[in-house]
Design a protein around this motif. Sequence first.
Motif, PDB file in Angstrom:
ATOM      1  N   PHE A  27       0.850  -1.195   0.000  1.00  0.00           N
ATOM      2  CA  PHE A  27       0.000   0.000   0.000  1.00  0.00           C
ATOM      3  C   PHE A  27       0.883   1.242   0.000  1.00  0.00           C
ATOM      4  O   PHE A  27       1.944   1.257   0.628  1.00  0.00           O
ATOM      5  CB  PHE A  27      -0.899   0.035   1.244  1.00  0.00           C
ATOM      6  CG  PHE A  27      -1.982  -1.004   1.245  1.00  0.00           C
ATOM      7  CD1 PHE A  27      -3.033  -0.931   0.333  1.00  0.00           C
ATOM      8  CD2 PHE A  27      -1.960  -2.056   2.155  1.00  0.00           C
ATOM      9  CE1 PHE A  27      -4.045  -1.883   0.331  1.00  0.00           C
ATOM     10  CE2 PHE A  27      -2.971  -3.014   2.162  1.00  0.00           C
ATOM     11  CZ  PHE A  27      -4.013  -2.926   1.246  1.00  0.00           C
ATOM     12  N   PHE A  35       3.934   0.523   2.295  1.00  0.00           N
ATOM     13  CA  PHE A  35       3.761  -0.392   3.424  1.00  0.00           C
ATOM     14  C   PHE A  35       3.424  -1.768   2.873  1.00  0.00           C
ATOM     15  O   PHE A  35       2.493  -1.914   2.085  1.00  0.00           O
ATOM     16  CB  PHE A  35       2.642   0.117   4.336  1.00  0.00           C
ATOM     17  CG  PHE A  35       2.374  -0.803   5.477  1.00  0.00           C
ATOM     18  CD1 PHE A  35       3.207  -0.817   6.581  1.00  0.00           C
ATOM     19  CD2 PHE A  35       1.305  -1.688   5.430  1.00  0.00           C
ATOM     20  CE1 PHE A  35       2.976  -1.689   7.632  1.00  0.00           C
ATOM     21  CE2 PHE A  35       1.067  -2.563   6.480  1.00  0.00           C
ATOM     22  CZ  PHE A  35       1.906  -2.558   7.580  1.00  0.00           C
ATOM     23  N   ALA A  37       1.753  -4.949   3.249  1.00  0.00           N
ATOM     24  CA  ALA A  37       0.724  -5.612   4.053  1.00  0.00           C
ATOM     25  C   ALA A  37       0.842  -7.132   3.933  1.00  0.00           C
ATOM     26  O   ALA A  37       0.547  -7.861   4.887  1.00  0.00           O
ATOM     27  CB  ALA A  37      -0.661  -5.153   3.623  1.00  0.00           C
ATOM     28  N   PRO A  56      -1.650 -11.311  14.663  1.00  0.00           N
ATOM     29  CA  PRO A  56      -1.973 -10.056  15.343  1.00  0.00           C
ATOM     30  C   PRO A  56      -2.679  -9.078  14.415  1.00  0.00           C
ATOM     31  O   PRO A  56      -2.616  -9.211  13.191  1.00  0.00           O
ATOM     32  CB  PRO A  56      -0.598  -9.522  15.759  1.00  0.00           C
ATOM     33  CG  PRO A  56       0.367 -10.158  14.825  1.00  0.00           C
ATOM     34  CD  PRO A  56      -0.208 -11.498  14.481  1.00  0.00           C
ATOM     35  N   SER A  57      -3.290  -8.106  15.001  1.00  0.00           N
ATOM     36  CA  SER A  57      -3.974  -7.063  14.251  1.00  0.00           C
ATOM     37  C   SER A  57      -2.987  -6.406  13.279  1.00  0.00           C
ATOM     38  O   SER A  57      -1.850  -6.132  13.640  1.00  0.00           O
ATOM     39  CB  SER A  57      -4.503  -6.046  15.268  1.00  0.00           C
ATOM     40  OG  SER A  57      -5.234  -5.066  14.610  1.00  0.00           O
ATOM     41  N   GLY A  58      -3.416  -6.229  12.051  1.00  0.00           N
ATOM     42  CA  GLY A  58      -2.574  -5.554  11.070  1.00  0.00           C
ATOM     43  C   GLY A  58      -1.632  -6.454  10.293  1.00  0.00           C
ATOM     44  O   GLY A  58      -0.828  -5.977   9.495  1.00  0.00           O
ATOM     45  N   CYS A  59      -1.718  -7.790  10.500  1.00  0.00           N
ATOM     46  CA  CYS A  59      -0.782  -8.687   9.807  1.00  0.00           C
ATOM     47  C   CYS A  59      -1.263  -9.053   8.407  1.00  0.00           C
ATOM     48  O   CYS A  59      -0.610  -9.829   7.711  1.00  0.00           O
ATOM     49  CB  CYS A  59      -0.510  -9.944  10.632  1.00  0.00           C
ATOM     50  SG  CYS A  59      -1.909 -11.082  10.700  1.00  0.00           S
ATOM     51  N   GLY A  60      -2.400  -8.513   7.990  1.00  0.00           N
ATOM     52  CA  GLY A  60      -2.830  -8.726   6.612  1.00  0.00           C
ATOM     53  C   GLY A  60      -3.883  -9.809   6.422  1.00  0.00           C
ATOM     54  O   GLY A  60      -4.151 -10.222   5.291  1.00  0.00           O
ATOM     55  N   LYS A  61      -4.509 -10.248   7.496  1.00  0.00           N
ATOM     56  CA  LYS A  61      -5.513 -11.317   7.395  1.00  0.00           C
ATOM     57  C   LYS A  61      -6.673 -10.899   6.490  1.00  0.00           C
ATOM     58  O   LYS A  61      -7.070 -11.631   5.577  1.00  0.00           O
ATOM     59  CB  LYS A  61      -6.062 -11.681   8.791  1.00  0.00           C
ATOM     60  CG  LYS A  61      -4.994 -12.116   9.784  1.00  0.00           C
ATOM     61  CD  LYS A  61      -5.587 -12.536  11.121  1.00  0.00           C
ATOM     62  CE  LYS A  61      -6.302 -11.450  11.899  1.00  0.00           C
ATOM     63  NZ  LYS A  61      -5.420 -10.331  12.355  1.00  0.00           N
ATOM     64  N   THR A  62      -7.214  -9.719   6.763  1.00  0.00           N
ATOM     65  CA  THR A  62      -8.346  -9.246   5.962  1.00  0.00           C
ATOM     66  C   THR A  62      -7.927  -9.001   4.515  1.00  0.00           C
ATOM     67  O   THR A  62      -8.644  -9.366   3.581  1.00  0.00           O
ATOM     68  CB  THR A  62      -8.939  -7.970   6.591  1.00  0.00           C
ATOM     69  OG1 THR A  62      -9.480  -8.309   7.882  1.00  0.00           O
ATOM     70  CG2 THR A  62     -10.048  -7.376   5.731  1.00  0.00           C
ATOM     71  N   THR A  63      -6.741  -8.437   4.350  1.00  0.00           N
ATOM     72  CA  THR A  63      -6.240  -8.188   2.997  1.00  0.00           C
ATOM     73  C   THR A  63      -6.132  -9.499   2.212  1.00  0.00           C
ATOM     74  O   THR A  63      -6.549  -9.578   1.053  1.00  0.00           O
ATOM     75  CB  THR A  63      -4.858  -7.488   3.070  1.00  0.00           C
ATOM     76  OG1 THR A  63      -5.012  -6.283   3.827  1.00  0.00           O
ATOM     77  CG2 THR A  63      -4.331  -7.159   1.695  1.00  0.00           C
TER      78      THR A  63
HETATM   79  N1  LIG Z   1      -6.617   0.197   1.617  1.00  0.00           N
HETATM   80  C1  LIG Z   1      -5.544   0.293   2.406  1.00  0.00           C
HETATM   81  N2  LIG Z   1      -4.679   1.326   2.278  1.00  0.00           N
HETATM   82  C2  LIG Z   1      -3.574   1.418   3.050  1.00  0.00           C
HETATM   83  N3  LIG Z   1      -3.247   0.509   3.999  1.00  0.00           N
HETATM   84  C3  LIG Z   1      -4.073  -0.534   4.171  1.00  0.00           C
HETATM   85  C4  LIG Z   1      -5.263  -0.701   3.403  1.00  0.00           C
HETATM   86  N4  LIG Z   1      -5.872  -1.863   3.800  1.00  0.00           N
HETATM   87  C5  LIG Z   1      -5.102  -2.353   4.773  1.00  0.00           C
HETATM   88  N5  LIG Z   1      -4.038  -1.588   4.998  1.00  0.00           N
HETATM   89  C6  LIG Z   1      -2.977  -1.842   5.970  1.00  0.00           C
HETATM   90  O1  LIG Z   1      -2.491  -3.136   5.765  1.00  0.00           O
HETATM   91  C7  LIG Z   1      -2.238  -3.785   7.001  1.00  0.00           C
HETATM   92  C8  LIG Z   1      -3.014  -5.067   7.079  1.00  0.00           C
HETATM   93  O2  LIG Z   1      -4.377  -4.764   7.229  1.00  0.00           O
HETATM   94  P1  LIG Z   1      -5.465  -5.901   7.433  1.00  0.00           P
HETATM   95  O3  LIG Z   1      -5.395  -6.838   6.297  1.00  0.00           O
HETATM   96  O4  LIG Z   1      -6.764  -5.220   7.658  1.00  0.00           O
HETATM   97  O5  LIG Z   1      -4.953  -6.612   8.761  1.00  0.00           O
HETATM   98  P2  LIG Z   1      -5.707  -7.586   9.772  1.00  0.00           P
HETATM   99  O6  LIG Z   1      -7.005  -7.978   9.161  1.00  0.00           O
HETATM  100  O7  LIG Z   1      -4.770  -8.727   9.986  1.00  0.00           O
HETATM  101  O8  LIG Z   1      -5.883  -6.806  11.050  1.00  0.00           O
HETATM  102  C9  LIG Z   1      -2.606  -2.800   8.083  1.00  0.00           C
HETATM  103  O9  LIG Z   1      -1.446  -2.142   8.535  1.00  0.00           O
HETATM  104  C10 LIG Z   1      -3.509  -1.820   7.387  1.00  0.00           C
HETATM  105  O10 LIG Z   1      -3.434  -0.546   7.960  1.00  0.00           O
END
Ligand SMILES: Nc1ncnc2c1ncn2[C@@H]1O[C@H](COP(=O)(O)OP(=O)(O)O)[C@@H](O)[C@H]1O
Length: 275
Positions: A27, A35, A37, A56-63
């Motif tokens: 990103f 960054f 992700a 952990p939170s922010g490790c890219g699970k949702t992504t």
């Molecule tokens: N659209 C985006 N633009 C910039 N950064 C993003 C975006 N989506 C996610 N991130 C960043 O990518 C990292 C992983 O996010 P995410 O997949 O939501 O993590 P998780 O679900 O594990 O908590 C986080 O640091 C988040 O801030």
Amino acid sequence: MSVAAETESLGTRAGVAIAAKSVNRVFDSPDGATFTALNDVQLDVKAGEFVAVVGPSGCGKTTLLRIVMGLEKASSGDVTFDASGDEVIRSFVFQQSSLLPWRTVKDNIAFGLELQCRRDQRATGTLRMEELLELTGLTSFQDYYPSQLSGGMQQRVNLARALAIDPNVLLMDEPFSALDAMTKEHLQRELTVIASHLRATVLFVTHDIREAVFLADRVVVMATDPGRIVETVTVDAPDTRDEEFQRSPELASQAREIWAMLGHAQRSTDDGQTS
Ligand SMILES: Nc1ncnc2c1ncn2[C@@H]1O[C@H](COP(=O)(O)OP(=O)(O)O)[C@@H](O)[C@H]1O
Ligand SMILES: [Mg+2]
């Protein structure tokens, strides 16, 4: 919840294998920096397998889930599906309830079926309304509005609606994390029954390690900064994942092992940053 004895239309398909190859997701930050992700994510999920992703939170699970769903693109690498000639139908269940407040339970689920109709009305494998209500324990709540339901009930409706399009790939992003402990454990048990009937391939994101061990055939452990997979653990579970397994020392000790991996992965990251 009772599950219909003859859910004939379920589990008739070959299943879908998922392969993530060298998936990166970078990103751009507003300040011009980048960054990472997801860094070089490799993941092979077998057809019909239930894989939990923890970290952990922010490790890219949702992504990662969004990329598998096709809601987001990898910066490089790709995700491929092998459905043995069948159509790949993906469904997503979010953490937050995403129900239409002006529609009843039945009509919210029907919304999923309406979407399915636009998808050429597959003759086989179709989950009918009564079957869906039965499977998700919602039969006696079908005429309620979302605001009349508890959080647990609302998540059942979300699940039923996701199942209405008859997915062979089910992607779930912390679907139970907003629920109280008892409701959560109850729904976890129900999900194991539903998943084994569906024979869909399931990717289930959670930060609850015990939940991951209880549900999954394999647990993928991620670490952050950059988001990456550090371990994959095969779960040792009995055929029936019941309350006994939920409270068993076997589950607890596997969860502890994964906790240790998470702690170790994060310490290595932190060491890397300070050196
Ligand atoms: N659209 C985006 N633009 C910039 N950064 C993003 C975006 N989506 C996610 N991130 C960043 O990518 C990292 C992983 O996010 P995410 O997949 O939501 O993590 P998780 O679900 O594990 O908590 C986080 O640091 C988040 O801030
Ligand atoms: Mg997330």
